[in-house]
Design an enzyme around this catalytic site. Structure first.
Site, PDB file in Angstrom:
ATOM      1  CB  ALA A 124     100.122 -28.227 -38.733  1.00 41.01           C
ATOM      2  CE  LYS A 125     100.327 -35.856 -35.400  1.00 41.50           C
ATOM      3  NZ  LYS A 125      99.635 -36.403 -34.245  1.00 41.50           N
ATOM      4  NE  ARG A 126      95.105 -27.369 -38.510  1.00 36.92           N
ATOM      5  CZ  ARG A 126      95.676 -27.284 -37.318  1.00 36.92           C
ATOM      6  NH1 ARG A 126      95.829 -28.360 -36.586  1.00 36.92           N
ATOM      7  NH2 ARG A 126      96.086 -26.124 -36.855  1.00 36.92           N
TER       8      ARG A 126
END
Ligand code: GLU
Length: 276
Positions: free
Chosen positions: A249-251
Site C-alpha cells: 500500500a502506498k500509504r
C-alpha cells in the site's frame, strides 16, 4: 476483442502490488488491447513526476500500450457534460456540509461508518433543502459538493447487476455508500464518475482491478445505467502481500519498483516473484 486498462493515480511511486495489477490487465488482454490511463483529477495529491515515473516503471517491466494515454485532468469538460446530464434529470443536489457536520448528523442518526472506506454514510441533510434554500446557499458559498441522489437514481434504473469473473453475477447495491459525491468543491469530478465514463469512452470490455475497489462497482454500475453506457465485465483480483505478509500500500511506504530496480532487481525477477 478484449480491451483492458491499468488506471493508476499518480500520487506516489508504483510498488509490486501495482505491477501485479498492471500485468494482470496486460495478460487478460493478450488477444486484444491493453490501455494505460492516468487518473490525475486531484491536483493536490497527483504529481506529474509520479505520472512520468509510473510510465517509466511500466515500460521497464516490459508493458506496451497505444498512445496517446488518456490523462483525466485533460478531459474535465467530458465529466462536466455527464454531470450536467445527471443534474438535468434532477439526480444531483448541492451539499454544503462539512466533514464535521456529517459526522455529527450521522452520529445523531446512529449511522455507522461504511466498512469499505471508513467514511460515514451521508445522512441526507442537504437532500432536503428546498430549491430556494439551495440557490441561497449556492450564492453564499460560491461552490458545493454535488451528491447523487441514490434512491431517486435507483428508482429510475430499477434493479441492476454485473458480472465479476471471480465472484459471478452480482446484484448491484449502489446504496451501500449513501449519496456519493460526484463533483467536489475543489475537484469538479469524482473517481466514480471519471472511471465509469472513461471505461465507456475507451471501449474497455473487461475492468480488472484490486478487490479493494470491488464495492465501488455498485456505484459504477448505477452510473452506467443512468448514462446509457454498456457494462463491461469485471475481474477484481486479490491484493498482493509482501514477503512478510503485509499488503502492498502506498500509504505504508511499501517498497517501490524504483527502489527494487536501484538494488539491481531485473524486471524478470519482479515478474517471477509476483507470478508473471
Ligand atoms: N485510479 C485508481 C487507483 O489508482 C484505480 C481505478 C480503477 O482501476 O478503477 O486506485
Amino acid at each position: 476483442m478484449t480491451v483492458t486498462r491499468f488506471a493508476p493515480s499518480p500520487t506516489g511511486f508504483l510498488h509490486p502490488g501495482h505491477a501485479y495489477s498492471a500485468l494482470f490487465a496486460y495478460d487478460a488482454a493478450k488477444d486484444g488491447a491493453f490501455l494505460l490511463r492516468i487518473e490525475d483529477i486531484d491536483p493536490v495529491r497527483c504529481k506529474p513526476e509520479f505520472a512520468s515515473a509510473i510510465i517509466e516503471d511500466l515500460r521497464w517491466l516490459g508493458l506496451r500500450w497505444p498512445e496517446p494515454v488518456r490523462v483525466q485532468s485533460q478531459h474535465m469538460e467530458d465529466y462536466a457534460a455527464a454531470l450536467d446530464i445527471l443534474r438535468g434529470r434532477g439526480l444531483l443536489y448541492p451539499c454544503f456540509c462539512t466533514r464535521r457536520d456529517i459526522e455529527r448528523d450521522a452520529a445523531n442518526a446512529a449511522a455507522a461508518p461504511h466498512a469499505e472506506d471508513g467514511n460515514f454514510i451521508y445522512p441526507g441533510t442537504c437532500r432536503h433543502l428546498s430549491a430556494s434554500e439551495r440557490a441561497e446557499k449556492l450564492a453564499q458559498h460560491g461552490a458545493a459538493n454535488w451528491r447523487l441522489d441514490i434512491a431517486a437514481a435507483m428508482k429510475q434504473t430499477g434493479a441492476l447487476s454485473w458480472h465479476d469473473r471471480a465472484k459471478g453475477q452480482i446484484a448491484a447495491q449502489p446504496d451501500l455508500f449513501g449519496d456519493v459525491v460526484l463533483a467536489r468543491k475543489d475537484v469538479p469530478a469524482s473517481y466514480h464518475l471519471c472511471v465509469t465514463m472513461d471505461d465507456h469512452l475507451q471501449g474497455v470490455t473487461l475492468v480488472t482491478r484490486g478487490e479493494d475497489l470491488f464495492a465501488s462497482t455498485h456505484i459504477h454500475r448505477l452510473l452506467q445505467a443512468l448514462l446509457d453506457y454498456e457494462t463491461p465485465d469485471y475481474h477484481h483480483h486479490a491484493l498482493q502481500t509482501d514477503p512478510s505478509g503485509r499488503r502492498y500500500a502506498k500509504r505504508d511506504k511499501s517498497v517501490t519498483l524504483q527502489t527494487l530496480r536501484a538494488e539491481g532487481k531485473t524486471p524478470e525477477e519482479i515478474r517471477r516473484e509476483i507470478g508473471y
